[in-house]
Structures are given as structure tokens and as C-alpha cells.
Design a protein around this motif. Sequence first.
Motif, PDB file in Angstrom:
ATOM      1  N   ALA A  66     -18.203 -67.276  -6.459  1.00 43.49           N
ATOM      2  CA  ALA A  66     -19.122 -66.835  -5.405  1.00 43.49           C
ATOM      3  C   ALA A  66     -18.386 -66.721  -4.069  1.00 43.49           C
ATOM      4  O   ALA A  66     -18.563 -65.753  -3.315  1.00 43.49           O
ATOM      5  N   ALA A  67     -17.530 -67.710  -3.752  1.00 39.90           N
ATOM      6  CA  ALA A  67     -16.772 -67.672  -2.504  1.00 39.90           C
ATOM      7  C   ALA A  67     -15.795 -66.491  -2.510  1.00 39.90           C
ATOM      8  O   ALA A  67     -15.621 -65.807  -1.490  1.00 39.90           O
ATOM      9  N   MET A  68     -15.168 -66.226  -3.645  1.00 45.35           N
ATOM     10  CA  MET A  68     -14.228 -65.111  -3.739  1.00 45.35           C
ATOM     11  C   MET A  68     -14.963 -63.790  -3.576  1.00 45.35           C
ATOM     12  O   MET A  68     -14.462 -62.870  -2.918  1.00 45.35           O
ATOM     13  N   GLU A  69     -16.151 -63.662  -4.169  1.00 44.70           N
ATOM     14  CA  GLU A  69     -16.956 -62.437  -4.037  1.00 44.70           C
ATOM     15  C   GLU A  69     -17.316 -62.196  -2.577  1.00 44.70           C
ATOM     16  O   GLU A  69     -17.223 -61.062  -2.089  1.00 44.70           O
ATOM     17  N   GLU A  70     -17.720 -63.245  -1.868  1.00 39.35           N
ATOM     18  CA  GLU A  70     -18.066 -63.126  -0.448  1.00 39.35           C
ATOM     19  C   GLU A  70     -16.851 -62.677   0.361  1.00 39.35           C
ATOM     20  O   GLU A  70     -16.950 -61.803   1.230  1.00 39.35           O
ATOM     21  N   ALA A  71     -15.676 -63.253   0.093  1.00 42.39           N
ATOM     22  CA  ALA A  71     -14.460 -62.865   0.812  1.00 42.39           C
ATOM     23  C   ALA A  71     -14.114 -61.410   0.537  1.00 42.39           C
ATOM     24  O   ALA A  71     -13.714 -60.676   1.453  1.00 42.39           O
ATOM     25  N   MET A  72     -14.274 -60.964  -0.689  1.00 40.39           N
ATOM     26  CA  MET A  72     -13.969 -59.569  -1.031  1.00 40.39           C
ATOM     27  C   MET A  72     -14.942 -58.611  -0.346  1.00 40.39           C
ATOM     28  O   MET A  72     -14.548 -57.537   0.101  1.00 40.39           O
ATOM     29  N   ARG A  73     -16.233 -58.992  -0.265  1.00 43.02           N
ATOM     30  CA  ARG A  73     -17.216 -58.144   0.430  1.00 43.02           C
ATOM     31  C   ARG A  73     -16.829 -57.983   1.898  1.00 43.02           C
ATOM     32  O   ARG A  73     -16.893 -56.878   2.454  1.00 43.02           O
ATOM     33  N   LYS A  74     -16.424 -59.093   2.529  1.00 43.44           N
ATOM     34  CA  LYS A  74     -16.038 -59.019   3.947  1.00 43.44           C
ATOM     35  C   LYS A  74     -14.787 -58.178   4.130  1.00 43.44           C
ATOM     36  O   LYS A  74     -14.698 -57.378   5.067  1.00 43.44           O
ATOM     37  N   ALA A  75     -13.811 -58.328   3.245  1.00 39.99           N
ATOM     38  CA  ALA A  75     -12.589 -57.536   3.343  1.00 39.99           C
ATOM     39  C   ALA A  75     -12.899 -56.050   3.145  1.00 39.99           C
ATOM     40  O   ALA A  75     -12.364 -55.189   3.855  1.00 39.99           O
ATOM     41  N   GLU A  76     -13.774 -55.747   2.188  1.00 36.90           N
ATOM     42  CA  GLU A  76     -14.130 -54.346   1.933  1.00 36.90           C
ATOM     43  C   GLU A  76     -14.830 -53.734   3.143  1.00 36.90           C
ATOM     44  O   GLU A  76     -14.528 -52.605   3.542  1.00 36.90           O
TER      45      GLU A  76
END
Length: 168
Positions: free
Chosen positions: A135-145
Motif C-alpha cells: 500500500a505504501a509503495m502504491e501511494e509513492a508510485m501514484r505521487k511520482a506519476e
Amino acid sequence: MIRIALAALFALLLAAGAHAQPAAAPPPPGGPEAAPHFSMQPVEGGVLRLDTRSGAMSFCGSRGGVWRCEALPDERATLEAEIARLRDRLASTGGGGVPDIAGPPRQPPSVDATPPAPDATPPAKPDEERGRFDAAMEEAMRKAEAMFRRFYEMMERLRSNPPQGEKL
């Protein structure tokens, strides 16, 4: 402070003298006892005296017409005393000497382990930890995208409407 400076000067003189002196002579035929007990080295304000048997150094100088020698602090004796103190400390702990740091880690005895407090949260299960990580990795990827999309849109606006008089 003067003693330390003199000791440093003596060390420099010995080092310089070692290069200029011929190879060491073989020990005297009478054994080590026949060797001179003291070695003298002239320095500013007097001489440094080295006890060739014990390694103790003294600064000898004339004050008021009387020659006196003062022992210089011996760092080696201090270091050896500290080593002996640490060895005694290791022996008193019953650890059997210095642990082998290259070997596998020792497991602490389970008898000494304290049970967790009753109000403490139980440790997370591996599946729960993995879920939180994902979940934390998904959130980080959304912000990077979102950041890269915004940057890309900014570059597209600059390409379609470049500032006047400048090339991109």
C-alpha cells in the motif's frame, strides 16, 4: 607541554640519526648486560637520556649549574596499564575473552528474555506487513506519476508556446 615537544624532537632526531648511522653492530660478546645502559641524544637545552633496558626516557639539563634529569611521561606504560585493565575486565565478565565477531551471532538465552507486556500490540503477521508495504509503495508510485505528468504537461506547454526570443 615542553616535555611533549622535547619527546617529539627526540623522536625526530632518532629517526634522522637512524638514516645517517651505519647498520647496527652485533650485540657485545658479554650479552645484553654488557650493552650500555643509557643512550644520550643532545637536544636544545640539554640531552635526552634513554634507558636501553627499560625504554624510559628522561630530559637532562643544567639549571643553576646543577644537572638534573626529569623523567618524561611514558605513554607506553599508560597504554599497557589500560590493556591490562581491559583484560582483567574481560576475564571478570566470564565471557571467555573477546568474542569471535567473524563467527555466527550468539543467540541470547531464552531464560533471560522478558515476556512482552500484555497491553503491547501483537507483532504483525508477514501477510499484513507485506500488505502495508504494498500500500505504501502504491501511494509513492501514484505521487511520482502525478509529479511526472505535471512536469510533462509543463514541457508540452513550453514547446507549444515558447517564450519570445528564446529557443528550447
